[in-house]
Design an enzyme around this catalytic site. Structure first.
Site, PDB file in Angstrom:
ATOM      1  N   LYS A 234     -10.542 -24.698  23.258  1.00 30.03           N
ATOM      2  CA  LYS A 234     -10.132 -26.078  22.986  1.00 30.03           C
ATOM      3  C   LYS A 234      -8.947 -26.499  23.855  1.00 30.03           C
ATOM      4  CE  LYS A 234     -12.513 -26.730  18.772  1.00 30.03           C
ATOM      5  NZ  LYS A 234     -12.536 -26.727  17.302  1.00 30.03           N
ATOM      6  N   ARG A 269     -15.246 -19.368  14.990  1.00 27.10           N
ATOM      7  CA  ARG A 269     -16.345 -19.989  15.741  1.00 27.10           C
ATOM      8  C   ARG A 269     -15.982 -19.887  17.219  1.00 27.10           C
ATOM      9  NH1 ARG A 269     -17.597 -24.775  17.914  1.00 27.10           N
ATOM     10  NH2 ARG A 269     -19.709 -25.573  17.698  1.00 27.10           N
TER      11      ARG A 269
HETATM   12  N1  PMM Z   1     -15.630 -27.396  17.072  1.00 24.56           N
HETATM   13  C1  PMM Z   1     -16.561 -27.988  17.850  1.00 24.56           C
HETATM   14  C2  PMM Z   1     -17.838 -28.297  17.322  1.00 24.56           C
HETATM   15  N2  PMM Z   1     -18.150 -27.995  16.053  1.00 24.56           N
HETATM   16  N3  PMM Z   1     -17.547 -27.059  13.982  1.00 24.56           N
HETATM   17  C3  PMM Z   1     -16.637 -26.476  13.193  1.00 24.56           C
HETATM   18  N4  PMM Z   1     -16.943 -26.170  11.898  1.00 24.56           N
HETATM   19  N5  PMM Z   1     -15.384 -26.171  13.646  1.00 24.56           N
HETATM   20  C4  PMM Z   1     -14.994 -26.450  14.920  1.00 24.56           C
HETATM   21  O1  PMM Z   1     -13.827 -26.172  15.263  1.00 24.56           O
HETATM   22  C5  PMM Z   1     -15.937 -27.088  15.784  1.00 24.56           C
HETATM   23  C6  PMM Z   1     -17.226 -27.380  15.263  1.00 24.56           C
HETATM   24  C7  PMM Z   1     -16.225 -28.345  19.254  1.00 24.56           C
HETATM   25  O2  PMM Z   1     -16.363 -27.287  20.126  1.00 24.56           O
HETATM   26  P1  PMM Z   1     -17.697 -26.984  21.031  1.00 24.56           P
HETATM   27  O3  PMM Z   1     -17.975 -28.214  21.857  1.00 24.56           O
HETATM   28  O4  PMM Z   1     -17.333 -25.831  21.844  1.00 24.56           O
HETATM   29  O5  PMM Z   1     -18.837 -26.697  20.115  1.00 24.56           O
END
Ligand code: PMM
Length: 294
Positions: A234, A269
């Protein structure tokens, strides 16, 4: 002194399975089947390639796979439910035929969640915490699926305009309590819920750092539910390590993940599964040095 050991939870999943949380940290591998995700945009847009990528994450030790068909990047073009289903559901269906590892669908839309659960997904990951469409909770309840409620304000398009907090931990806890109440009203069992502070979502970098430092804040702990935390790649990490591409932020992501685990995260995650498994094993050894890990 490090914080006390995490509470243990057993989250029921469809098909009589369950996810035990609070022993070993569970690692959720991110599979974005979008052409425009910030962190791995476009790499997994075709289904066979996406399935191979997920199987590689499982071989590297992923405990769950989170499949998302809509980018949450600030300013990303919204996707309608049909497109999201077309991107995510064939991948979910193929994966559930090839692995027992629980699959989660990253969506805010009831129609997408229903199609994904019908295809074998076991969890719904709602980044809007039921603010986009509370009826998503009925879909999860009807399938006996686990439901991740993440904290966010607004939508990815306008979330930074709302990143205004007097006490970020207390306000995130308060707004997540609203999401929990909506889920329970809709018939989702309390045991099926997992919370997420939404690092980087409607948060300035300073808010994300504070949340990571204070996951043990009494208002967050009082919710008494397991925590998923996503720090991987992030942009807030750049305030610590400078302007690096998302994959180049993996070492910073691992450092932040360890802090999240020591602060109470049950699940992380991540994009770099192999690195995250090693980092979480180290954090687990430290946090359980005088308790039991299995
Ligand atoms: N971050 C992203 C997308 N979905 N879902 C949850 N539960 N927590 C998160 O921190 C989260 C998410 C954004 O990151 P990505 O684009 O790498 O998926």
């Amino acid at each position: 002194m490090l914080p006390t050991a995490r509470r243990r939870y057993t989250v029921p999943l469809p098909g009589g399975r369950s996810l035990v949380l609070g022993t070993r940290t569970r690692v959720m591998g991110v599979l974005n089947v979008t052409p425009d995700s910030f962190s791995d945009g476009g790499r997994h847009a075709d289904p066979p390639h996406a399935v191979d990528a997920a199987l590689a994450m499982i071989a590297a030790g992923a405990d769950l796979i989170d499949v998302g068909g809509e980018s949450t990047r600030p300013g990303a073009t919204p996707v309608d439910a049909d497109d999201e289903i077309r991107r995510a559901v064939p991948v979910i269906a193929a994966l559930t035929r090839q692995t027992d590892v629980p699959i989660s669908v990253d969506t805010t839309k009831p129609a997408v969640a229903r199609a994904a659960l019908d295809a074998g997904a076991a969890l719904v990951n709602d980044i809007s915490g039921l603010r986009h469409d509370p009826s998503l909770a009925q879909v999860a309840a009807g399938h006996g699926a686990a439901l991740v409620l993440m904290h966010m304000r607004g939508t990815p398009a306008d979330m930074y305009d709302r990143a205004d907090y007097a006490d970020v931990c207390a306000e995130v806890a308060d707004e997540l309590a609203w999401s929990v109440a909506r889920a329970l009203d809709a018939g989702v069992g309390r045991a099926s819920l997992i919370l997420d502070p939404g690092i980087g979502f409607a948060k300035r970098a300073a808010h994300s750092w504070t949340l990571l430092r204070q996951l043990g804040h009494p208002a967050l702990v009082a919710l008494d539910l397991p925590w998923l935390v996503g720090v991987s790649r992030k942009s807030f990490l750049q305030t610590a390590v400078g302007n690096l591409s998302p994959p180049a932020r993996d070492p910073a992501s691992l450092a932040a993940a360890v802090v999240a685990i020591l602060g109470g995260a049950h699940l992380i995650r991540v994009h770099d599964v192999a690195g995250s498994v090693q980092a979480s094993r180290v954090a687990d050894m430290i946090s359980a040095a005088d308790t039991d890990v299995s």
